[in-house]
Motif scaffolding. Structure first.
Motif, short mmCIF file in Angstrom:
data_model
loop_
_atom_site.label_atom_id
_atom_site.label_comp_id
_atom_site.label_asym_id
_atom_site.label_seq_id
_atom_site.Cartn_x
_atom_site.Cartn_y
_atom_site.Cartn_z
N SER A 95 -2.16 -1.41 -6.50
CA SER A 95 -0.87 -2.06 -6.20
C SER A 95 0.22 -1.03 -5.94
CB SER A 95 -0.44 -2.96 -7.36
OG SER A 95 -1.38 -3.99 -7.55
N LEU A 96 0.25 0.00 -6.79
CA LEU A 96 1.25 1.07 -6.61
C LEU A 96 1.09 1.71 -5.24
CD1 LEU A 96 1.03 2.84 -10.09
CD2 LEU A 96 2.81 1.27 -9.30
N SER A 97 -0.14 2.04 -4.90
CA SER A 97 -0.43 2.71 -3.64
C SER A 97 -0.05 1.85 -2.44
CB SER A 97 -1.92 3.06 -3.58
OG SER A 97 -2.22 3.71 -2.38
N SER A 98 -0.37 0.57 -2.53
CA SER A 98 -0.07 -0.36 -1.44
C SER A 98 1.44 -0.48 -1.20
CB SER A 98 -0.67 -1.73 -1.77
OG SER A 98 -0.29 -2.67 -0.81
N VAL A 99 2.20 -0.66 -2.27
CA VAL A 99 3.65 -0.79 -2.15
C VAL A 99 4.26 0.51 -1.63
CG1 VAL A 99 5.80 -1.04 -3.47
CG2 VAL A 99 3.90 -2.61 -3.87
N PHE A 100 3.83 1.64 -2.19
CA PHE A 100 4.38 2.93 -1.79
C PHE A 100 4.13 3.20 -0.31
CE2 PHE A 100 4.66 7.50 -1.34
CZ PHE A 100 5.71 7.85 -2.17
N SER A 101 2.90 2.98 0.13
CA SER A 101 2.55 3.23 1.53
C SER A 101 3.33 2.33 2.48
CB SER A 101 1.05 3.03 1.76
OG SER A 101 0.32 3.99 1.03
N ALA A 102 3.49 1.07 2.11
CA ALA A 102 4.23 0.13 2.96
C ALA A 102 5.71 0.50 3.06
CB ALA A 102 4.08 -1.29 2.43
N GLU A 103 6.30 0.91 1.96
CA GLU A 103 7.73 1.22 1.93
C GLU A 103 8.04 2.60 2.51
OE1 GLU A 103 10.42 -0.71 0.98
OE2 GLU A 103 8.98 -2.35 0.83
N GLU A 104 7.18 3.58 2.25
CA GLU A 104 7.47 4.97 2.60
C GLU A 104 6.78 5.47 3.86
OE1 GLU A 104 9.60 7.29 0.87
OE2 GLU A 104 10.28 5.33 0.19
N LYS A 105 5.80 4.72 4.36
CA LYS A 105 5.00 5.18 5.50
C LYS A 105 4.36 6.53 5.18
CE LYS A 105 6.64 1.65 7.76
NZ LYS A 105 6.58 0.55 6.84
N ASN A 106 3.96 6.69 3.94
CA ASN A 106 3.35 7.91 3.41
C ASN A 106 2.50 7.46 2.23
OD1 ASN A 106 2.84 10.63 2.88
ND2 ASN A 106 4.88 11.06 2.09
N THR A 107 1.48 8.23 1.89
CA THR A 107 0.68 7.89 0.72
C THR A 107 1.24 8.58 -0.52
OG1 THR A 107 -0.84 9.75 0.96
CG2 THR A 107 -1.41 7.70 2.14
N ILE A 108 0.91 8.04 -1.67
CA ILE A 108 1.31 8.68 -2.92
C ILE A 108 0.70 10.07 -3.00
CG2 ILE A 108 1.06 8.62 -5.43
CD1 ILE A 108 1.18 5.55 -5.27
N GLU A 109 -0.56 10.19 -2.59
CA GLU A 109 -1.24 11.48 -2.65
C GLU A 109 -0.54 12.52 -1.80
OE1 GLU A 109 -2.77 8.56 -2.04
OE2 GLU A 109 -3.94 8.29 -3.86
N HIS A 110 -0.10 12.12 -0.59
CA HIS A 110 0.59 13.08 0.27
C HIS A 110 1.96 13.43 -0.31
CE1 HIS A 110 2.60 14.58 4.03
NE2 HIS A 110 1.56 15.37 3.90
N TYR A 111 2.63 12.46 -0.88
CA TYR A 111 3.92 12.74 -1.53
C TYR A 111 3.72 13.72 -2.68
CZ TYR A 111 8.37 12.06 -3.90
OH TYR A 111 9.58 12.28 -4.51
N TYR A 112 2.65 13.54 -3.43
CA TYR A 112 2.30 14.44 -4.54
C TYR A 112 2.06 15.87 -4.01
CZ TYR A 112 -0.49 16.17 -8.55
OH TYR A 112 -1.00 16.88 -9.60
N ILE A 113 1.32 15.98 -2.93
CA ILE A 113 1.08 17.27 -2.30
C ILE A 113 2.40 17.90 -1.84
CG2 ILE A 113 0.08 18.42 -0.26
CD1 ILE A 113 -2.31 16.41 -0.59
#
Length: 185
Positions: A107-125
């Motif tokens: 759920s976190l990943s889905s919301v983040f990707s939809a809102e940010e047009k980026n993945t959580i993993e890429h944001y972490y990197i």
């Protein structure tokens, strides 16, 4: 009452936001990256507008949309993990976020990707690369020590990821030393 604030990504941000609430005579319980918990159960419309205006003057933004609030919480948790945790980053990111935010990672990943047009993993990197830049600019640690501290499997892996994200090698960066502020990522 909790308020969620966009662009609140460092300890100085916490101090600036704390000053806003103090000047407006509003008592806070806690202030963390991206959120403020107030003693008040709710704010009057006038208080809310005064808070909103004071925060906007400093470059912050009150978040009212629940999905955006969740993204702010995710970003705050990642920034806190990468930039302010003293131990090495030997954690499973998905387990860490799911536990910290009491929500399943899908759920976190889905919301983040939809809102940010980026993945959580890429944001972490991206955050890890900014931390590498910070540590390189201090000049106190070797690249090998930085790789270990940020849980890279090798210096080669760190260097490859750094070059992929920035277009330059860590050595070239050390010669130039340009960094983004955390809220620009």
């Amino acid at each position: 009452m909790k308020l969620y604030i966009k662009n609140m990504v460092c300890n100085r941000c916490n101090m600036a936001v704390s000053d806003v609430f103090e000047k407006l005579s509003l008592q806070t319980k806690t202030i963390a990256l991206g959120e403020v918990e107030l003693d008040e159960k709710e704010l009057s419309n006038e208080q809310y507008q005064r808070v909103k205006l004071a925060l906007e003057t400093l470059g912050f933004e009150l978040i009212e949309d629940k999905r955006k609030m969740l993204v702010t919480q995710i970003k705050g948790a990642v920034v806190d993990l990468v930039h302010y945790t003293k131990e090495s980053l030997k954690v499973n990111l998905s387990d860490f976020l799911a536990s910290k935010l009491n929500t399943d990672y899908a759920s976190l990943s889905s919301v983040f990707s939809a809102e940010e047009k980026n993945t959580i993993e890429h944001y972490y990197i991206q955050q890890k690369i900014e931390r590498v830049k910070e540590l390189l600019s201090y000049g106190e640690l070797t690249l090998s020590e930085i790789a270990f501290q940020l849980n890279y499997s090798s210096v080669a892996h760190l260097s490859a990821q750094f070059k992929k994200e920035t277009g330059i090698t860590p050595s070239e960066f050390k010669q130039d030393l340009k960094r983004k502020t955390l809220d620009q990522i």
